[in-house]
Structures are given as structure tokens and as C-alpha cells.
Design an enzyme around this catalytic site. Structure first.
Site, PDB file in Angstrom:
ATOM      1  N   HIS A 331       0.818  -1.213   0.000  1.00 28.43           N
ATOM      2  CA  HIS A 331       0.000   0.000   0.000  1.00 28.43           C
ATOM      3  C   HIS A 331       0.852   1.264   0.000  1.00 28.43           C
ATOM      4  O   HIS A 331       0.411   2.302  -0.488  1.00 28.43           O
ATOM      5  CB  HIS A 331      -0.941   0.009   1.204  1.00 28.43           C
ATOM      6  CG  HIS A 331      -2.172  -0.801   0.959  1.00 28.43           C
ATOM      7  ND1 HIS A 331      -2.202  -2.158   1.136  1.00 28.43           N
ATOM      8  CD2 HIS A 331      -3.407  -0.454   0.532  1.00 28.43           C
ATOM      9  CE1 HIS A 331      -3.407  -2.604   0.829  1.00 28.43           C
ATOM     10  NE2 HIS A 331      -4.164  -1.592   0.459  1.00 28.43           N
ATOM     11  N   GLY A 332       2.037   1.200   0.562  1.00 21.10           N
ATOM     12  CA  GLY A 332       2.876   2.386   0.551  1.00 21.10           C
ATOM     13  C   GLY A 332       4.220   2.111   1.176  1.00 21.10           C
ATOM     14  O   GLY A 332       4.325   1.313   2.105  1.00 21.10           O
TER      15      GLY A 332
END
Lengths: 487, 321
Positions: A331-332
Site C-alpha cells: 500500500h505504501g
């Protein structure tokens, strides 16, 4: 594609109207050839991608050519040669993703922990070209391409794949930038030798999903967005309010996007995978992950968890935890996403080992244990959202400290929180919360009624038309960015 | 249901909702509706002035909320009218929307805020919607894509807008907007708004944009083609007059503007004001007492230009006393 950016609709209109006019005339004169539909879709998808991001398109175009040539080669070979090609393609695809998404994080946040001065000198040098600026959609199309390689490798059908069909499979405009991440078995047969299937049923279905998606995104998510205050760390009520609103926003934002994609695909006769299945009705974390971002969850299950675990089923819990942590990292490139992934992995482990005994214990002593399960699940997801939304680790620590301080829950803080909104702001917030609650209630109702689809009530003919009307009347005039575009 | 009818119902719902939104935004209640009404009222009032020479003052709200035209009229001896509108309309739309009111013998005083002077493309948030609201879509050469978006948004009142208006109806019995207060017979506002937030002094990081210069130069040609005269003025603004960069940029702006048309401003201060007591709710809007001072200053600065206009060879009529 950014559906809340007018530019998308403008380009769609500018290309779509002349193309479909020519197609109509061609069909009328009986000179239109079917393969032109495939080419038309390809041009439409690629032009929309160029419009969304030119820099990302260059990388995308390179990856398409590279993957197509390699998959074609792979399908001609057998045994270890085929396996080596598959491994090389996947390795290079992941390396490209890692280059753009994770290099800065590894140098600044991981290497920087052990080697002093690395972060400063890296930042001073400006890193390496392109790293850190994540090209829109790269995470999604990389995953779709990787899945295609694996599925093609495993497939018994080793027939060569047409280049236009492959381009249409990976660049299909409703879903290329933010999913759903489609599989070969689901999307490719629909895209192979593509024909536009315009029918009243497809339009009616498409408009229903489009209305629901637009309402979720433009009315609910975008009107909630200005009330989420990341800076607030001291007032516990405002911290909780921001977490709660973010929990609602991220769902309406991403599910809204997915439903718009679903609706657009239906217009041209393609059925995309339902990426969200009323996740906030879940009575357990396990079920939550069966309903939230379905195509990503199943991607991680099929291409990470199962291969990692292999035959070592006794280590399933450990690999589950690792998979969720990796999913968080996807996601990041930041610590908060890793914490978020690990947190959900832990929740699943807690449920796995303590879920049944706890539920039995509660069931014997309390009224409505299902409601308690739902509340606990929703509360856990909400707390997880704090890790998801807060990338500043110092502020995250401060917020956690505030949340566990008993005297922070004072009436004076509550009064201060309430008086921080003007009458107009407060009224708007109450109205949005009313609309979000009504929307979620209709999802719950469909689940309780055991309807075929969790969105059945929201997709009823009259309600979808009401939602379209409400979207036109109540849409925020400054749309916020899609949260998942940053991943 | 018959299939085409089923699909037509979508268009009907969308059309109905959009029409309701349009009526709210453009005709009754939305911010744009008040702006449109103010413009139309100003146009009607200005066209009623029967005089061979008029002073028409225009710009954004930095002109609208900064004048005492009654005082100016008394001092100058010619009718003075405030055609100031709203900054976010953008220079490219403000100028042509005012041009249609300019007559032979008029003196047009343009007082553009720095919002307008620094803007790179001459368009603002309300450019397209304002043009459409006053029945002149595309005014200012707005690109088709922007125009299409603005046209679509004309029918979107927003949750915030509807809630605000609903609360007002409950509390006050009517809807209001920033420009809903009436203007007097000379186009001046009748209500002074007070600032609620904290003040800070503005600074300017850039001088006037190339686009603004070109557009104002073109405006001069357009005004002169109608037999009128253009005069420019720097606005009064609450800004940091000690900031070197700001001073440099304002001086550069003044230098460039003065090449286009006579430019009036206070040479020492460059119209950069350090006293926030002069200002009402924004860095440009003035309190009534400050408007009087500003009006007197403008009178003194304008006298030579007006005298030149009145004595010009083609100025055939006499000034009404």
C-alpha cells in the site's frame, strides 16, 4: 483513470463520439469489420492512459511490450525454459515497481536507520531519477501483468495470444489505474476478440453501478474529506472523529471508484469483478478481508501466501502474518503501512486462535452476540485506519498516546471539539453522516435479508435514479483525490 | 417497462436534478445568482446615466468595495459609476463584460487586484459560470473543455451550498450570499463586511504577468475604439511595504502598466498599506472611512486625466455641473 477528473470524461467524449459515429455508419453500410472494435477499444484505453499520465504511459508501454514478447516466448517453450522466462518477467516487473516505489524508502528509512548521514546525502543528491514519484497505476497494472504471466504459465491452453487482445487485457480503461486487478480467466475471455455489446440491459446495469459509484465518491467521500483533520493530536474526540470519518471515506472513495469502473465496463459489455462486497457489514476480520478490496486480497492469497506456505500448512499462521505485512507494504513505502498490514495480520491470528472460544463465551452470557462481533470488527478496522491514514510517525505516537489517556475523554474536550465547527459546518457533517449511515444500513439490510448481492437494495431501479439526482445536487465542487491513486 | 423509456428515465432524472441545481445556482440563492444579479443591476443603472462623460470604475471586488463614488462625483463634476465586480471572474471576462457598457466620451478607470494582475491566463474560478449566467457563454475566450465543465457545474449546487441556504431560510427567512446586499444608484455596496479571521500582510513574489499586460493593452484599444479613455490604478492593499521583493515587484508592475495607459498611484507607498484598520473583510476591501480617503486620493490623481479628456478635440459636449 481518475473518474473525478473532468479530463477523463472529456477525452472519453472527444474520442468516443467520433469513433462510435463512424462505427455506426460503418455498420449501417455493412463495411465495419469486427476486429476494428478491438482496435477502437485499444486506442480509447491508451489515449485515456496518456491523458491520465504521460510519464506513467512510457513505463506502461515498455512493460506491455516486454511482457507480451516474453509471455509469447514462454508459451512456446516447455519445462525449465518456460519457468525461467516466467521468473525473469516477474522479477523484472517487480523490480520496476520497486524502483519507483521503494528505493527512497529503503535508502532513507531502512538504510538510514543503520548508516548515519545516508538520508541527508541521498536527499541532497535528489535520489535517483524517477524514484519516489510513483507513476499512477503502476502497482495495479504490475500486479495484473504478473498474475497474467503466472496464469498463462499454469494454463493448459498454450495458444499464442494476440497483441491487441493482450493490450486490451492490461489497459482496459475502466480498471487499469486502480483495479479491480483482473485475472486471465475472468477478463481475458471477455476481451479476446472484443466486440462492443451495446444493449439496453447493459446500459441500465451500467448506469445503476455508475450512479452508486458516483454517489459514493462525489457525495459521500468528497464531502467527508474536509472534516478529516490529520493535524489534530490533542483532543481525543476530534482524533476519534477523524479516524471514524477516514474509515468511512476510504470505503466510499475506493468502492465508489470500483463501482464506476464496473458501470463503465458494463456499458461496453464487460463484467468486472466486484472489488467490494459491503465490507463494513462483516462480523469478523476474516470476513472483512473477504469483502474488502477482493481482487487484491485474492491476489496476495494466490500469488504470495499459497506459494510462500507451500506444503508447510502448520506454518500457515506465520505466513498469513507475513502476507498481510507485505500487503501493508504494497500500500505504501512507509512504516505506517507496514504497521497497518502487520496489525491486520495480528488481528487474523487473534481471531484464528481466540475467536471461537470468545464467541462461545460471549454467546452464552450476552444478548445479541452478532452485534458485538460486528462492533468489535468495525472498531478494529477503525483503529487500523489510524495506522493507514497517519504517515507521520511522531504524530501517530502522539495520537495513540491521546487515545489511551483516560482523562483525555473529558466533557471539556468534548465541548471544545463540538465548538470547533461552525453551525454550517456542523449541519453539513450531520447531513453527510446521515447519508453514510443510510447507505451502510441498506447494505446491512441486504445482508440480513440474504439477498443475492449486498448492494441489491442500493441498486434497485428507483433508488439508483434517486442517487443520480442526489449526486447532481449534492456533489462536492472540489473533488478530493482518490486515496488509492497514491499506491 | 419499455426499454427506451427505462433509459429515458435516467435522462429525465438527471435533467430534472440539473435544472433544479441551475435555478438555485444561477437564479435564486447560490453565490453566482447574487453576482449575476449585482452585475445586471449595475449594467441597468449605468445605462441610465445620461451624460456626455462618465467615469466608469471597474475591476474585481477590489474596486467594488473600495470606492465612495458619491464623493468622487461631487469633486469631479461628472457622473461616476462603480462597475467593480468580483476577482475570481478573471480579467479576461471582467473586461469584455464591462466593455459593452462603455460609451464615447467615457473615462474608464481600471483598478485590478493583484489576483488579476499576477494571473497567468486571465481566467478565474467563476469565469465560465459567470459568462453563462449573464447569457454570454464563452465570454473571455474560455477553452471549450473548461466551458463544458463550468456548464455542467452550473447545475450542481453542492451539499454545502444547499445546507447554508437552508439554514439561512430557517434563521433569516431568506437566502443570502456574499454579493446579495443591494448596491446604491452609483453601484457602490451598501453594507460593510467585517473581518473575523486574523490579519497578515500580503507579499508579492512576482510582478504583473505577461498575459495581464497583453489583455489590458488590448482593453485600451477596445476602449479607445469606442471613443473612451482608459486610466489605470494600482489597488490599495494591506501588504508588507518593507519587503524588498514585494516593493521590487510592485514597482515593476507599475512600470509595465504605465507603458499601456496613464497609471495613478501614490508614488511613495506604491498603494501598499500597513494599517489593517483601513481594511474591512479582505486585504483589498476598505472600511467606509478608508473609502472616503481613497476616493479623495483618486479624485486628485484623476483630475489631470479628466481635464485632458474634457478638453480633447473630439470631446464635443460640456461637462454637466
Amino acid at each position: 483513470m481518475n473518474f473525478s477528473d473532468f479530463s477523463f470524461w472529456w477525452v472519453l467524449f472527444l474520442i468516443g463520439v467520433p469513433f462510435f459515429t463512424v462505427r455506426y455508419i460503418g455498420k449501417y453500410l455493412n463495411i465495419w469489420r469486427d476486429y476494428l472494435d478491438s482496435i477502437g477499444l485499444m486506442v480509447l484505453s491508451l489515449m485515456l492512459f496518456v491523458n491520465a499520465s504521460r510519464s506513467s504511459f512510457i513505463i506502461f508501454a515498455f512493460e506491455i511490450i516486454f511482457n507480451y514478447v516474453m509471455v509469447r516466448l514462454m508459451l512456446r517453450r516447455r519445462g525449465w525454459e518456460s519457468q525461467a522466462i516466467a521468473a525473469t518477467v516477474i522479477g523484472i516487473d517487480i523490480a520496476i515497481l520497486a524502483y519507483f516505489k521503494y528505493v527512497n524508502f529503503f535508502v532513507e528509512d531502512v538504510l538510514g536507520l543503520f548508516v548515519g548521514g545516508v538520508t541527508a546525502s541521498w536527499q541532497q543528491r535528489g535520489g535517483i531519477p524517477g524514484a519516489g514519484a510513483i507513476p499512477p497505476g503502476i502497482s495495479f497494472y504490475t500486479f495484473q501483468m504478473v498474475a497474467f504471466v503466472v496464469d498463462s504459465f499454469r494454463s493448459k491452453n498454450k495458444q499464442p495470444i494476440g497483441v491487441v487482445d493482450y493490450i486490451n487485457f492490461v489497459s482496459f480503461f475502466p480498471q487499469v489505474v486502480a483495479g479491480p486487478i483482473e485475472r486471465r480467466a475472468d477478463l481475458f475471455p471477455q476481451i479476446e476478440s472484443f466486440r462492443f455489446k451495446f444493449s439496453a440491459e447493459n446500459f441500465e446495469d451500467g448506469l445503476k453501478w455508475l450512479s452508486l459509484g458516483l454517489f459514493m465518491k462525489l457525495v459521500l467521500a468528497d464531502n467527508l474529506s474536509p472534516y478529516i483533520n490529520l493535524q489534530e493530536t490533542g483532543n481525543v474526540w476530534l482524533v476519534w472523529l477523524s479516524i471514524y470519518l477516514f474509515t468511512l471515506r476510504i470505503y466510499f472513495d475506493f468502492a465508489g471508484y470500483s463501482f464506476i469502473a464496473l458501470g463503465l465496463a458494463k456499458f461496453v459489455g464487460v463484467q468486472l469483478t466486484l472489488n467490494f462486497i459491503a465490507p463494513y457489514t462483516s462480523p469478523s476480520i476474516q470476513e472483512f478481508w473477504r469483502r474488502w478490496h477482493v481482487t487484491l486480497s485474492t491476489w496476495f492469497r494466490d500469488y504470495v501466501f499459497l506459494p510462500l506456505m507451500g506444503a508447510k500448512k502448520q506454518w500457515a499462521a506465520f505466513y498469513l502474518f507475513v502476507t498481510f505485512t507485505l500487503s501493508g507494504f504494497w500500500h505504501g513505502a512507509a512504516w505506517n503501512f507496514i504497521i497497518w498490514g502487520a496489525y491486520h495480520g495480528l488481528l487474523l491470528l487473534v481471531l484464528r486462535y481466540a475467536g471461537r472460544p470468545f464467541y462461545r463465551f460471549v454467546g452464552e452470557r450476552l444478548f445479541m452476540p452478532q452485534f458485538l462481533s460486528w462492533a468489535l470488527t468495525f472498531g478494529s478496522v477503525m483503529l487500523g485506519c489510524l495506522f493507514f491514514m497517519e504517515s507521520d510517525m511522531t504524530r501517530l505516537g502522539q495520537k495513540l498516546q491521546t487515545l489511551v489517556t483516560p482523562w483525555a475523554y473529558s466533557f471539556s474536550n468534548l465541548g471544545a471539539a463540538m465548538s470547533s465547527f461552525s453551525a454550517n459546518e456542523g449541519a453539513v457533517l450531520v447531513l453527510i453522516l446521515f447519508l453514510t449511515t443510510a447507505e451502510l444500513f441498506l447494505e446491512h439490510l441486504a445482508v440480513w435479508q440474504k439477498r443475492k448481492c449486498e448492494y441489491d437494495l442500493l441498486l434497485s431501479p428507483w433508488l439508483t435514479r434517486v442517487l443520480l439526482g442526489l449526486t447532481i445536487l449534492l456533489a462536492a465542487n472540489t473533488p478530493s483525490k482518490f486515496i488509492y491513486f497514491e499506491f | 417497462m419499455w426499454k427506451p423509456l427505462k433509459l429515458a428515465s435516467w435522462i429525465a432524472v438527471a435533467g430534472l436534478a440539473w435544472s433544479v441545481g441551475y435555478l438555485y445556482n444561477v437564479r435564486y440563492g447560490g453565490e453566482l445568482s447574487w453576482l449575476r444579479a449585482m452585475y445586471e443591476r449595475k449594467v441597468a443603472l449605468a445605462s441610465q446615466i445620461e451624460a456626455p462623460h462618465r467615469l466608469l470604475i471597474t475591476g474585481g471586488s477590489g474596486a467594488h468595495y473600495t470606492l465612495n463614488t458619491k464623493l468622487m462625483e461631487q469633486e469631479l463634476g461628472i457622473p461616476v459609476f462603480n462597475m467593480g465586480l468580483d476577482g475570481p471572474i478573471g480579467l479576461d471576462v471582467i473586461l469584455p463584460s464591462v466593455l459593452s457598457q462603455v460609451r464615447r466620451g467615457d473615462i474608464v478607470l481600471l483598478i485590478p487586484e493583484y489576483l488579476l494582475l499576477l494571473d497567468e491566463d486571465g481566467l478565474g474560478d467563476r469565469s465560465g459560470s459567470f459568462g453563462m449566467a449573464i447569457g454570454q457563454p464563452g465570454l473571455g475566450g474560455i477553452p471549450p473543455k473548461q466551458l463544458a465543465l463550468d456548464a455542467m457545474m452550473l447545475g450542481v449546487p453542492t451539499l454545502r451550498g444547499i445546507t447554508k441556504s437552508s439554514l439561512e431560510v430557517i434563521e433569516k427567512g431568506k437566502m443570502t450570499g456574499y454579493y446579495s446586499d443591494p448596491v446604491d444608484e452609483r453601484g457602490d455596496p451598501t453594507v460593510t463586511k467585517e473581518r473575523a479571521g486574523k490579519w497578515w500582510q500580503m507579499t508579492f513574489q512576482e510582478p504583473v504577468s505577461k498575459h495581464a499586460l497583453q489583455r489590458i493593452a488590448k482593453f485600451r484599444e477596445e476602449v479607445e475604439a469606442k471613443g473612451a479613455t482608459l486610466v489605470l490604478s494600482l489597488p490599495w492593499v494591506y501588504a508588507n511595504g518593507n519587503d524588498e521583493k514585494t516593493i521590487r515587484n510592485v514597482k515593476k508592475t507599475a512600470e509595465e502598466l504605465s507603458k499601456i495607459a496613464p497609471l495613478i498611484y501614490e508614488k511613495d507607498s506604491l498603494n501598499l498599506k500597513s494599517d489593517s484598520n483601513l481594511f474591512a473583510d479582505t486585504h483589498y476591501h476598505l472600511k467606509p472611512e478608508a473609502r472616503t480617503i481613497r476616493a479623495m486620493e483618486l479624485v486628485q490623481q484623476l483630475k489631470p486625466a479628466i481635464a485632458a479628456q474634457l478638453t480633447a478635440p473630439n470631446s464635443t459636449t460640456k461637462v454637466p455641473q
